[in-house]
Design a protein around this motif. Structure first.
Motif, PDB file in Angstrom:
ATOM      1  N   ASP A 122     135.820  17.059  51.211  1.00 15.70           N
ATOM      2  CA  ASP A 122     134.735  17.798  51.247  1.00 15.70           C
ATOM      3  C   ASP A 122     135.350  18.905  51.625  1.00 15.70           C
ATOM      4  O   ASP A 122     134.595  20.010  52.222  1.00 15.70           O
ATOM      5  N   ARG A 123     136.413  19.088  52.913  1.00 20.78           N
ATOM      6  CA  ARG A 123     136.213  20.186  53.428  1.00 20.78           C
ATOM      7  C   ARG A 123     136.840  21.356  52.803  1.00 20.78           C
ATOM      8  O   ARG A 123     135.942  22.086  52.458  1.00 20.78           O
ATOM      9  N   LEU A 124     137.375  21.721  52.090  1.00 19.34           N
ATOM     10  CA  LEU A 124     137.588  22.141  50.644  1.00 19.34           C
ATOM     11  C   LEU A 124     136.783  22.710  49.829  1.00 19.34           C
ATOM     12  O   LEU A 124     136.956  23.482  49.189  1.00 19.34           O
ATOM     13  N   ILE A 125     135.672  21.567  49.073  1.00 19.94           N
ATOM     14  CA  ILE A 125     134.563  22.515  48.193  1.00 19.94           C
ATOM     15  C   ILE A 125     133.290  22.957  49.395  1.00 19.94           C
ATOM     16  O   ILE A 125     133.594  23.588  48.777  1.00 19.94           O
ATOM     17  N   THR A 126     133.254  22.535  49.950  1.00 16.58           N
ATOM     18  CA  THR A 126     132.462  23.625  51.204  1.00 16.58           C
ATOM     19  C   THR A 126     133.400  24.794  51.407  1.00 16.58           C
ATOM     20  O   THR A 126     132.481  25.922  51.192  1.00 16.58           O
ATOM     21  N   ASP A 127     134.757  24.955  51.498  1.00 14.38           N
ATOM     22  CA  ASP A 127     135.269  26.089  51.790  1.00 14.38           C
ATOM     23  C   ASP A 127     136.015  27.103  49.906  1.00 14.38           C
ATOM     24  O   ASP A 127     134.711  28.002  50.308  1.00 14.38           O
ATOM     25  N   ARG A 128     135.342  26.920  49.321  1.00 17.61           N
ATOM     26  CA  ARG A 128     135.433  26.874  48.210  1.00 17.61           C
ATOM     27  C   ARG A 128     133.983  27.406  48.077  1.00 17.61           C
ATOM     28  O   ARG A 128     133.653  29.197  47.565  1.00 17.61           O
ATOM     29  N   ILE A 129     132.826  26.616  48.644  1.00 19.37           N
ATOM     30  CA  ILE A 129     131.136  26.814  48.211  1.00 19.37           C
ATOM     31  C   ILE A 129     131.431  28.200  48.751  1.00 19.37           C
ATOM     32  O   ILE A 129     130.108  28.916  48.969  1.00 19.37           O
ATOM     33  N   VAL A 130     131.185  28.556  50.117  1.00 16.87           N
ATOM     34  CA  VAL A 130     131.651  29.626  51.662  1.00 16.87           C
ATOM     35  C   VAL A 130     131.931  30.598  50.761  1.00 16.87           C
ATOM     36  O   VAL A 130     130.976  31.870  50.822  1.00 16.87           O
ATOM     37  N   ARG A 131     133.060  30.487  50.175  1.00 11.82           N
ATOM     38  CA  ARG A 131     133.361  32.177  48.974  1.00 11.82           C
ATOM     39  C   ARG A 131     132.593  32.339  48.167  1.00 11.82           C
ATOM     40  O   ARG A 131     132.806  34.143  48.446  1.00 11.82           O
ATOM     41  N   ALA A 132     132.392  30.863  47.003  1.00 17.71           N
ATOM     42  CA  ALA A 132     132.114  32.076  46.785  1.00 17.71           C
ATOM     43  C   ALA A 132     130.553  32.783  47.375  1.00 17.71           C
ATOM     44  O   ALA A 132     130.263  33.699  46.032  1.00 17.71           O
ATOM     45  N   LEU A 133     130.147  31.858  47.291  1.00 18.67           N
ATOM     46  CA  LEU A 133     128.533  32.607  47.728  1.00 18.67           C
ATOM     47  C   LEU A 133     128.528  33.599  48.940  1.00 18.67           C
ATOM     48  O   LEU A 133     127.406  34.589  49.118  1.00 18.67           O
ATOM     49  N   ASP A 134     129.820  34.133  49.719  1.00 13.50           N
ATOM     50  CA  ASP A 134     129.900  35.584  50.905  1.00 13.50           C
ATOM     51  C   ASP A 134     130.407  35.750  49.553  1.00 13.50           C
ATOM     52  O   ASP A 134     129.410  36.978  49.554  1.00 13.50           O
ATOM     53  N   THR A 135     130.330  36.091  48.020  1.00 15.93           N
ATOM     54  CA  THR A 135     130.635  37.582  46.955  1.00 15.93           C
ATOM     55  C   THR A 135     128.968  37.896  46.541  1.00 15.93           C
ATOM     56  O   THR A 135     128.698  39.050  46.410  1.00 15.93           O
ATOM     57  N   ILE A 136     128.024  37.019  46.846  1.00 20.13           N
ATOM     58  CA  ILE A 136     126.670  37.593  46.769  1.00 20.13           C
ATOM     59  C   ILE A 136     126.042  37.661  48.026  1.00 20.13           C
ATOM     60  O   ILE A 136     124.727  37.392  48.143  1.00 20.13           O
ATOM     61  N   ASP A 137     126.357  36.921  49.042  1.00 17.87           N
ATOM     62  CA  ASP A 137     126.273  37.668  50.954  1.00 17.87           C
ATOM     63  C   ASP A 137     124.841  36.639  50.760  1.00 17.87           C
ATOM     64  O   ASP A 137     123.979  36.667  51.315  1.00 17.87           O
TER      65      ASP A 137
END
Length: 160
Positions: A122-137
């Motif tokens: 759960d923590r890993l997928i959340t981090d991956r989603i946060v990073r992915a969305l950070d690229t599009i602000d």
């Protein structure tokens, strides 16, 4: 309806089923949630997401899409899994965010086991989603896990 709900439990069950009560509660909370169109408190968000997810027999991964003032645009269950997991793809979350023109999101999913404690996955997928969305602000404001009547907030734990 209030009179019916004040009847003793044995009398209530002959008039309305538990599933009908849960469905009615979901409709009431959804109406409150969409009427104000703003997340007024963490408790209101928790209550809404708990009602949506608590009775699901399989894991569901839900996204609440928000505008730049954190007004609710819509919400969607974008992944469904098994009794103990769901495969979540950050690419599909990004796609849904763009399709809904969201400026921020709240993630939520249930643990049908009734235990709300986040797993390492759960923590890993959340981090991956946060990073992915950070690229599009696009900000991830929280990830809530519903297990039975308990919820765990990643934001409250300082993980987001």
């Amino acid at each position: 309806m209030k009179e019916l709900l004040c009847l003793p439990a044995h009398s209530l069950s002959s008039h309305i089923s538990e599933d009908e009560i849960i469905d009615l509660a979901k409709k009431i909370v959804t109406k409150r949630f969409t009427r104000s169109n703003y997340l007024t408190s963490p408790d209101a968000t928790r209550e809404f997401l708990t009602l949506l997810l608590v009775s699901k027999p399989r894991e569901h991964f839900l996204v609440v899409f928000l505008d730049n003032q954190h007004g609710v645009l819509c919400y969607e269950s974008i992944f469904e899994g098994t009794i103990d997991g769901a495969t979540v793809y950050p690419r599909e979350v990004v796609k849904s965010v763009l399709n809904n023109n969201a400026a921020a999101i709240i993630l939520a999913h249930n643990h049908p086991s009734g235990v709300a404690e986040p797993s390492q996955a759960d923590r890993l997928i959340t981090d991956r989603i946060v990073r992915a969305l950070d690229t599009i602000d696009v900000r991830v404001l929280d990830h809530l896990i519903v297990g039975g009547t308990s919820t765990v907030s990643f934001a409250e734990r300082g993980w987001i």
